[in-house]
Design an enzyme around this catalytic site. Structure first.
Site, PDB file in Angstrom:
ATOM      1  N   GLU A  44      -5.026   5.953  -3.143  1.00  0.00           N
ATOM      2  CA  GLU A  44      -5.120   4.615  -2.558  1.00  0.00           C
ATOM      3  C   GLU A  44      -6.496   4.080  -2.865  1.00  0.00           C
ATOM      4  O   GLU A  44      -7.502   4.643  -2.430  1.00  0.00           O
ATOM      5  CB  GLU A  44      -4.972   4.685  -1.026  1.00  0.00           C
ATOM      6  CG  GLU A  44      -3.546   4.672  -0.546  1.00  0.00           C
ATOM      7  CD  GLU A  44      -3.480   4.568   0.971  1.00  0.00           C
ATOM      8  OE1 GLU A  44      -4.421   3.983   1.575  1.00  0.00           O
ATOM      9  OE2 GLU A  44      -2.511   5.082   1.546  1.00  0.00           O
ATOM     10  N   ASP A  55      -9.434  -0.617  10.024  1.00  0.00           N
ATOM     11  CA  ASP A  55     -10.252   0.543   9.655  1.00  0.00           C
ATOM     12  C   ASP A  55     -11.277   0.927  10.697  1.00  0.00           C
ATOM     13  O   ASP A  55     -11.862   0.071  11.354  1.00  0.00           O
ATOM     14  CB  ASP A  55     -10.961   0.266   8.326  1.00  0.00           C
ATOM     15  CG  ASP A  55     -10.000   0.315   7.164  1.00  0.00           C
ATOM     16  OD1 ASP A  55      -9.402   1.391   6.966  1.00  0.00           O
ATOM     17  OD2 ASP A  55      -9.805  -0.720   6.504  1.00  0.00           O
TER      18      ASP A  55
END
Lengths: 271, 400, 400, 271
Positions: A44, A55
């Site tokens: 990724e 995140d």
């Protein structure tokens, strides 16, 4: 429908996450090579973003570092052909928030994905309902559009899993990315439900930080995504990675660290 | 969940079900007379609504044009319109059985309003606030703590409102099962822009009735400032279908031709931030840029999606006013009417004063005075001191 | 001009005629429907009256006794009951053709209220303020200046409220022909205590009606804090002839057994200050002593003469509350009800909470919440910091 | 009714004001002697007070100095017999705010006035209407109760002047005590009205600061009170006055200064 991985899987999937441009573009290329050598099933590649709401702090900082270095979504995509030149042949999945995508003309965005040999697209802030057009375009361009599914998805699990492409990315517990010590016990029943509807591998992410966890999860899913644990290692190595004379050694260190998550079987075939 | 092409629900999958639950709960609540009664009871008996409408007679006379009326949201408990929404959402949280509240705040106004209702409802409250804002707004931090809230300094990004919002969303993603996120403006993923609008429409509903009682007609123009845009939407909602000009005023900071402004509609481009598609201040690669305004409440890089829609249809006109212009208007209202407006509201005043001059004396402008300026006295002091110093410098330079 | 033996008009001869003129003008004004209409119009449309009555439900439950209701004077424009009187007196000044206003102020609340109405009425305004208070209350000084008032630092005596009042009277003696002196409390020479009472009685008149509407009966007790005593008189006026217990609460500062307090009724003796005979804090030779309270609004060595009378007849009971007790009550109200009270008002709260515990649940206490605590946040911050430091020291000392 | 001054007056009255205890009690005694020598017709002895609302900054400061030295109303009265011992035989008028008087039992206050040979009482913050009882007591004890009258007194002038004892103290203009450069022109008509009703000398005070002003006022009244100008001189001399070795010289300086206000005829008779 395009598949990212040859089915049935021979090994559990190990899908590492790194941020493009962290600590710089050249390092990202070498880190990708190292990850493949460490047994990664796919990579990724995160596009740094100013407002990464999905995140945790580790990847937020990586984003900041990359943005300070001038990384952007177009430059990031152009790193992939460089990786290919250095032998990376596993699938590369572009991980990006929706807004940077939105700022590109849709046709040129897909052209960029194609010409840069990108295999998949993962947008953490676009839910299933808002993604119809993008999924359609991805199919036209043979790009796997990766869907996320969360323990809170409940009645949405069936809808998402049935329509999943490439793999289903299961959020391990409530939350954003980041390193966790323990997983919720309810994860087993959650994964069982996802597997019931999914035709593609079921992968667990968000918080996988040790070999033990990988092993623990291996029995109940098809693979894991490892992000923050690797990015933290890159953060630790950043100075060495930026210095040409020490980079190789740092890459070696990183590869060894990544191997603790990787499958033992390092030779795979990819579709 | 859309206003034309704007709005939507662009959030991590984890939040999709919680948002759907909130949408459903809100829908049911708004049809439940008991809920509405409790909401209006609290607005009236706790926050002191209805807030009055005041004729700014001296300013009107001075400008020589349209009559200027002020809807006095500054008289609410905690000093701004923010409490209307905080009460509504806290009641919704209670209805949903949530006992833990989170909120983001910039200057601290929404944080104080949320901490206030959390205290009133006996709920645990966490307020996310950029570390930079924590430093600049110590008094509001202390007020929130005194009300029993925990203030969590946010160290990511530029450490201001946008980052506090990011962090609040992250926290919510991880704790959505037992936490209710009280968003402070008509922003965020659906249903928030709608919920906040419905909890703020009391401003316009009251003002319309009050104005008609005073003047026997509708105002010619209705004006309000916009950051996220909750006071403006709340004010405009009652007038959208009326033959009334609606004008919203953004913060032009140091000027819309500089890169120091927060004029999202005037200068922004379409994009997704904090869960909805709207106009944003961003670079060509979709990175959100840091806005600037002397007013902490307008210092936001996005705007409510309904505003984006109202701008695109032309129903509401969007203008912008610089720091300097806002301060001049604030000073004028203080000196002429004895009312110290929030710097946010002063943006609406400034533009309204310009409009008034061009209008006839039988016309009228109704302005939403969204909050009081007590919170801004520190900012004003240092600004006027700087100005005085600057003038001294000029004088010294020119008299040599 | 007397309340029993208290009150009177003990002023330099120069002021005798001006005071007689004010008395006459006030008498006429209060019989003029146009004056009263303008006064009430301003109270309602400008200051946002009627202020609401709020049930402090959580505190009531926690204490387990009488129901506690708050008359919310904190919701007035400028944040306290002071504006009621300032509006009334400014209207009186206007009626008398005076265009220049003077006022004294301690913490700045009455100064801000006066500067506010002076701006509204287009009058010139001078506010006398002790140099020490100017230093401590910079924000309020700036607010007054922003409203167009001139703040005059007073350097005589201890440079606080008493000295500011002396200086305002001196200035008035010299300029009484064209200046109107707006006194901020029910003190001073006749007719001021009466005028201020009549302009503050709106508090009690409203509260009585509101309370009866809610509870269908009168409250068991009505309570308020007293410094000069205007909010208390304004609250009590409506209940003096009713079968309702009235309790006023003075500032005991560090304790009435120390010399650091402002408990004029509890510890004072009869004397003349600022024009009227009342209870004072003074030494055996009639020198006025400096009072002390954490609350700048209660930090006054005298008390309104009507209070002296009500104390001597026993109609109102006078109690006192220390700094520390007031702060505990302030914190409780903030945490339980989301209302930040002025430290002044917190004195009434503290005493009321003690009363409530001793009362039955069908009984009730109506408290005048005279102002909001935003102005006190600096004081509270440094107090709670000191307290934390103190606790740290104790902890450090005991863990070694 | 007791009269302070022999009528008709042979000279214009010069009534100086000093604060008891400024800079200390002994100095006050010597200053009183000097004032008589400089031609004073009577002395106003000010009782220092914490809240002197009728006084300007000069006398306020004198009050503060005296209070710091521990002066009080009882001690102040006891200075008068000391002055008498040193030859002061002109009338002494106690100038005090009302509150210190109020704190003494009325009988003991009047006993103190009598036993300390005080001739008059002036209370600047007690208006005519509030003074009935005190005036009655003064008459019983042969103390002149001095009334003030101001330009704003208007309809009250007749009432005050007709009832005046000792002298009528006319406030020169609106205001508190203090040094002024100019007098209002309207003072002439004001004084004419007072004289029309008064049976006692009409004296002007508040703001008389120079010989020229004294002369200007002499033609329209019976005398002047001089306060702040003298007290400012005491303030200037305070250090010398407190030091035994320099006191006499300071007293000499003060006497010379006071003489600029005094009548040229230094020998008078007092009733």
């Amino acid at each position: 429908m395009k598949t990212l991985f040859k089915q049935p899987l021979q090994n559990k999937l190990f899908i590492p996450f790194i941020t493009a441009g962290d600590p710089d573009g050249n390092a990202t290329i070498d880190l990708a090579v190292a990850l493949q050598e460490a047994g990664a099933s796919a990579i990724e590649l995160g596009i740094p973003y100013s407002d990464p709401v999905a995140d945790g702090p580790v990847i937020q900082k990586a984003s900041s570092r990359a943005l300070k270095n001038g990384m952007n979504i177009v430059k990031a995509m152009k790193l992939v052909p460089e990786m290919r030149k250095k032998g990376v042949n596993i699938p590369i999945i572009l991980f990006t928030y929706y807004n940077p995508v939105l700022q590109l003309e849709q046709e040129s965005f897909f052209a960029l994905l194609r010409e840069n040999t990108i295999d998949g697209l993962l947008i953490p802030d676009i839910p299933f309902e808002e993604s119809a057009e993008l999924r359609q375009k991805c199919q036209e361009h043979s790009i796997s559009f990766i869907s996320l599914v969360a323990p809170t998805s409940s009645s949405r699990i069936k809808m998402i899993a049935e329509n999943a492409e490439g793999f289903v990315y299961c959020v391990s517990s409530l939350g954003v990315t980041g390193v966790r010590k323990n997983f919720d016990n309810s994860i087993t029943s959650f994964l069982d439900e996802v597997k019931q509807y999914s035709n593609v591998p079921v992968v667990v992410g968000f918080g996988v930080s040790s070999k033990e966890q990988v092993e623990e999860l291996s029995s109940i899913c098809d693979g894991v995504v490892v992000g923050s644990a690797l990015v933290r290692e890159i953060e630790r190595l950043q100075t060495s990675l930026l210095n040409e004379t020490t980079r190789n050694k740092a890459i070696d260190e990183f590869r060894e660290f990544a191997k603790t998550f990787g499958s033992e079987n390092e030779s795979k075939e990819y579709v | 969940g859309r206003y034309g092409e704007f709005g939507g629900r662009f959030v991590p999958e984890t939040l999709m079900s919680p948002l759907a639950e909130i949408e459903q709960a809100h829908k049911e609540a708004m049809q439940d007379p008991a809920f509405l009664e409790e909401y209006h009871h609290l607005l009236n008996e706790y926050s002191g609504r209805p807030t009055t409408v005041t004729l700014a007679g001296n300013v009107t006379e001075k400008l020589g044009g349209a009559k200027i009326y002020l809807k006095r949201e500054d008289l609410n408990h905690t000093g701004a319109h923010k409490i209307n929404n905080a009460i509504g959402q806290a009641l919704l949280a209670k209805r949903m059985g949530k006992t833990k509240i989170i909120a983001e705040t910039g200057a601290g106004q929404h944080g104080v309003a949320t901490a206030t209702v959390a205290a009133k409802f006996g709920m645990e409250c966490k307020v996310f606030m950029g570390e930079e804002d924590v430093r600049r707004q110590q008094l509001n931090v202390f007020r929130m703590q005194l009300l029993g809230a925990e203030v969590i300094p946010v160290t990511s990004g530029n450490k201001t409102l946008k980052d506090a919002t990011n962090e609040a969303m992250r926290y919510w993603v991880q704790h959505c099962e037992d936490h209710f996120y009280i968003i402070g403006s008509v922003v965020g993923p659906h249903p928030y822009p709608y919920i906040v609008r419905e909890f703020q429409r009391v401003i316009g509903d009251e003002a319309k009735e009050q104005f008609q009682k005073i003047e026997g007609t509708l105002p010619t123009k209705v004006m309000a400032c916009v950051g996220g845009g909750s006071n403006a939407i709340g004010m405009f909602a009652a007038f959208l279908k009326e033959k009334v000009d609606l004008v919203a005023v953004e913060a032009a900071g140091m000027g819309v031709d500089t890169d120091m402004h927060a004029a999202t509609i005037t200068k922004g481009t379409k994009g997704v931030l904090h869960g909805s598609l709207t106009y944003l201040l961003q670079d060509e690669f979709g990175q959100i840029t840091e806005p600037y305004s002397i007013s902490a409440g307008l210092d936001y890089p996005g705007i409510g999606p309904e505003h984006a829609h109202l701008a695109s249809t032309g129903r509401v006109k969007y203008e912008s006013v610089t720091d300097q212009e806002a301060l001049v208007a604030l000073e004028l209202l203080a000196k002429e009417e004895g009312i110290l407006a929030a710097i946010e509201s002063a943006h609406a005043l400034s533009s309204a004063f310009e409009h008034a001059k061009q209008m006839a004396s039988h016309e009228s402008i109704l302005i939403c005075l969204s909050g009081r300026g007590d919170k801004d006295v520190h900012t004003l002091m240092s600004h006027f001191k700087e100005e005085a110093k600057h003038e001294d410098t000029i004088q010294a330079a020119t008299t040599k």
